[in-house]
Structures are given as structure tokens and as C-alpha cells.
Design a protein around this motif. Structure first.
Motif, PDB file in Angstrom:
ATOM      1  N   GLN A  69       0.808  -1.207   0.015  1.00  0.00           N
ATOM      2  CA  GLN A  69      -0.049   0.006  -0.100  1.00  0.00           C
ATOM      3  C   GLN A  69       0.883   1.166  -0.073  1.00  0.00           C
ATOM      4  N   ILE A  70       2.037   1.115   0.941  1.00  0.00           N
ATOM      5  CA  ILE A  70       2.831   2.377   0.836  1.00  0.00           C
ATOM      6  C   ILE A  70       3.595   2.593  -0.580  1.00  0.00           C
ATOM      7  N   ALA A  71       3.927   1.410  -1.069  1.00  0.00           N
ATOM      8  CA  ALA A  71       4.600   1.459  -2.576  1.00  0.00           C
ATOM      9  C   ALA A  71       3.808   2.084  -3.539  1.00  0.00           C
ATOM     10  N   ALA A  72       2.168   2.040  -3.589  1.00  0.00           N
ATOM     11  CA  ALA A  72       1.331   2.282  -4.300  1.00  0.00           C
ATOM     12  C   ALA A  72       1.441   3.857  -4.248  1.00  0.00           C
ATOM     13  N   ALA A  73       1.191   4.125  -3.073  1.00  0.00           N
ATOM     14  CA  ALA A  73       1.025   5.796  -2.786  1.00  0.00           C
ATOM     15  C   ALA A  73       2.377   6.397  -3.004  1.00  0.00           C
ATOM     16  N   ALA A  74       3.380   5.612  -2.705  1.00  0.00           N
ATOM     17  CA  ALA A  74       4.900   6.553  -3.347  1.00  0.00           C
ATOM     18  C   ALA A  74       4.852   6.511  -4.677  1.00  0.00           C
ATOM     19  N   GLU A  75       4.513   5.431  -5.511  1.00  0.00           N
ATOM     20  CA  GLU A  75       4.486   5.585  -7.004  1.00  0.00           C
ATOM     21  C   GLU A  75       3.757   6.664  -7.351  1.00  0.00           C
ATOM     22  N   GLN A  76       2.458   6.616  -6.737  1.00  0.00           N
ATOM     23  CA  GLN A  76       1.432   7.737  -7.238  1.00  0.00           C
ATOM     24  C   GLN A  76       2.060   9.306  -6.996  1.00  0.00           C
ATOM     25  N   ALA A  77       2.663   9.519  -6.052  1.00  0.00           N
ATOM     26  CA  ALA A  77       3.466  10.771  -5.598  1.00  0.00           C
ATOM     27  C   ALA A  77       4.902  10.853  -6.029  1.00  0.00           C
ATOM     28  N   ASP A  78       5.137  10.053  -6.715  1.00  0.00           N
ATOM     29  CA  ASP A  78       6.738   9.892  -7.352  1.00  0.00           C
ATOM     30  C   ASP A  78       7.594  10.425  -6.129  1.00  0.00           C
ATOM     31  N   HIS A  79       7.342   9.839  -4.743  1.00  0.00           N
ATOM     32  CA  HIS A  79       8.250   9.976  -3.674  1.00  0.00           C
ATOM     33  C   HIS A  79       8.121   8.811  -3.037  1.00  0.00           C
ATOM     34  N   HIS A  80       9.838   8.210  -2.743  1.00  0.00           N
ATOM     35  CA  HIS A  80       9.837   6.848  -2.437  1.00  0.00           C
ATOM     36  C   HIS A  80      10.577   6.669  -0.949  1.00  0.00           C
ATOM     37  N   PRO A  81      10.196   5.958   0.140  1.00  0.00           N
ATOM     38  CA  PRO A  81      10.738   5.684   0.964  1.00  0.00           C
ATOM     39  C   PRO A  81      11.697   4.657   1.331  1.00  0.00           C
ATOM     40  N   ARG A  82      12.316   4.710   2.250  1.00  0.00           N
ATOM     41  CA  ARG A  82      13.019   3.425   2.529  1.00  0.00           C
ATOM     42  C   ARG A  82      12.242   2.489   3.478  1.00  0.00           C
ATOM     43  N   MET A  83      12.033   1.075   3.073  1.00  0.00           N
ATOM     44  CA  MET A  83      10.974   0.317   4.021  1.00  0.00           C
ATOM     45  C   MET A  83      11.899  -0.955   4.154  1.00  0.00           C
ATOM     46  N   ILE A  84      11.947  -1.292   5.466  1.00  0.00           N
ATOM     47  CA  ILE A  84      12.513  -2.467   5.937  1.00  0.00           C
ATOM     48  C   ILE A  84      11.379  -3.588   6.400  1.00  0.00           C
ATOM     49  N   VAL A  85      10.855  -4.466   5.803  1.00  0.00           N
ATOM     50  CA  VAL A  85       9.866  -5.671   5.927  1.00  0.00           C
ATOM     51  C   VAL A  85      10.645  -6.754   6.720  1.00  0.00           C
ATOM     52  N   GLU A  86      10.046  -6.758   8.166  1.00  0.00           N
ATOM     53  CA  GLU A  86      10.559  -8.263   8.649  1.00  0.00           C
ATOM     54  C   GLU A  86       9.253  -8.894   9.199  1.00  0.00           C
ATOM     55  N   TRP A  87       9.464  -9.905   9.805  1.00  0.00           N
ATOM     56  CA  TRP A  87       7.995 -10.716  10.471  1.00  0.00           C
ATOM     57  C   TRP A  87       7.515  -9.877  11.327  1.00  0.00           C
ATOM     58  N   GLY A  88       6.121  -9.442  10.998  1.00  0.00           N
ATOM     59  CA  GLY A  88       5.330  -8.728  11.909  1.00  0.00           C
ATOM     60  C   GLY A  88       5.652  -7.211  11.996  1.00  0.00           C
ATOM     61  N   ARG A  89       6.452  -6.735  11.295  1.00  0.00           N
ATOM     62  CA  ARG A  89       6.824  -5.255  11.324  1.00  0.00           C
ATOM     63  C   ARG A  89       7.325  -4.584   9.876  1.00  0.00           C
ATOM     64  N   LEU A  90       7.046  -3.435   9.917  1.00  0.00           N
ATOM     65  CA  LEU A  90       7.917  -2.596   8.794  1.00  0.00           C
ATOM     66  C   LEU A  90       8.088  -1.161   9.268  1.00  0.00           C
ATOM     67  N   GLN A  91       9.465  -1.070   9.189  1.00  0.00           N
ATOM     68  CA  GLN A  91      10.143   0.182   9.348  1.00  0.00           C
ATOM     69  C   GLN A  91       9.992   1.136   7.974  1.00  0.00           C
ATOM     70  N   LEU A  92       9.553   2.152   8.218  1.00  0.00           N
ATOM     71  CA  LEU A  92       9.299   3.398   7.183  1.00  0.00           C
ATOM     72  C   LEU A  92      10.050   4.467   7.424  1.00  0.00           C
ATOM     73  N   LEU A  93      10.715   4.945   6.457  1.00  0.00           N
ATOM     74  CA  LEU A  93      11.766   6.238   6.736  1.00  0.00           C
ATOM     75  C   LEU A  93      11.451   7.024   5.460  1.00  0.00           C
ATOM     76  N   TRP A  94      11.287   8.193   5.775  1.00  0.00           N
ATOM     77  CA  TRP A  94      11.266   9.066   4.554  1.00  0.00           C
ATOM     78  C   TRP A  94      12.413  10.481   4.837  1.00  0.00           C
ATOM     79  N   TRP A  95      12.922  10.752   3.652  1.00  0.00           N
ATOM     80  CA  TRP A  95      13.909  12.010   3.657  1.00  0.00           C
ATOM     81  C   TRP A  95      13.862  11.994   2.060  1.00  0.00           C
ATOM     82  N   SER A  96      14.555  13.049   1.823  1.00  0.00           N
ATOM     83  CA  SER A  96      14.643  13.437   0.414  1.00  0.00           C
ATOM     84  C   SER A  96      15.979  13.596   0.012  1.00  0.00           C
TER      85      SER A  96
END
Length: 104
Positions: free
Chosen positions: A51-78
Motif C-alpha cells: 500500500q505504501i509502495a502504491a502511494a509512493a509511486e503515485q506521488a513519485d516520492h519513495h521511502p526506505r522500507m524494511i519489512v520483517e516478520w510482523g513489522r515494517l520500518q518506514l523512513l522518509w527523507w529527500s
């Protein structure tokens, strides 16, 4: 939205409205904002990442995402601005709204 970086005080002020988000540094000394989201399992974390990837593509602004069992770390900066901009804040707000709405 402006492409200018927010200073530390501005970032901390913005995060007052996002209690689960934190001001951090990445890639040495670049400011970023982050949150770790918790889920019941890996599939739920991946669903939210999609879902975050779809929103990021639509905005053309992409985060760092780290997916692990039971969690997602999301970081934003330009990268282009060298820190946190209003675009990063807007995307963090959108991610929080998706999470709060139970999209995951």
C-alpha cells in the motif's frame, strides 16, 4: 510543496502531531523521519508495504522500507534536498492515515 529541508526545530515541531514518528539520521548525517509499524504476521506487513509502495509511486516520492516478520520500518527523507521536506511529512501523514484506517 517546497523542496527545502526543514531544520531540526521544524521537524520536531511537525512530529508533535505524529506521536509515533521519530526524528532520526540516515546515511551519515541526513535528517529523516521514521516509524516502525507492528502487524500480526509477515503477510500483513507486506500488504502494508504494498500500500505504501502504491502511494509512493503515485506521488513519485519513495521511502526506505524494511519489512520483517510482523513489522515494517518506514523512513522518509529527500535525497535531492538532503533531508526532510514537506513532501516527506505529507507522505508520512498519508502512511499514518492508511495504517490508522486499517488498510493493512
Amino acid at each position: 510543496m517546497s523542496n527545502a529541508c526543514l531544520n531540526h526545530a521544524e521537524i520536531d515541531d511537525v512530529l508533535q502531531g505524529f506521536p509515533h514518528w521519530q526524528h532520526c539520521q540516515v546515511e551519515g548525517d541526513l535528517d529523516a523521519i521514521q516509524q516502525q509499524f507492528s502487524f500480526a504476521d509477515f503477510a500483513a506487513a507486506m500488504n502494508f508495504a504494498t500500500q505504501i509502495a502504491a502511494a509512493a509511486e503515485q506521488a513519485d516520492h519513495h521511502p526506505r522500507m524494511i519489512v520483517e516478520w510482523g513489522r515494517l520500518q518506514l523512513l522518509w527523507w529527500s535525497h535531492s534536498a538532503g533531508g526532510v521536506t514537506t513532501a516527506d511529512v505529507a507522505m508520512a501523514k498519508q502512511a499514518q492515515q492508511l495504517f490508522d484506517a486499517g488498510v493493512a
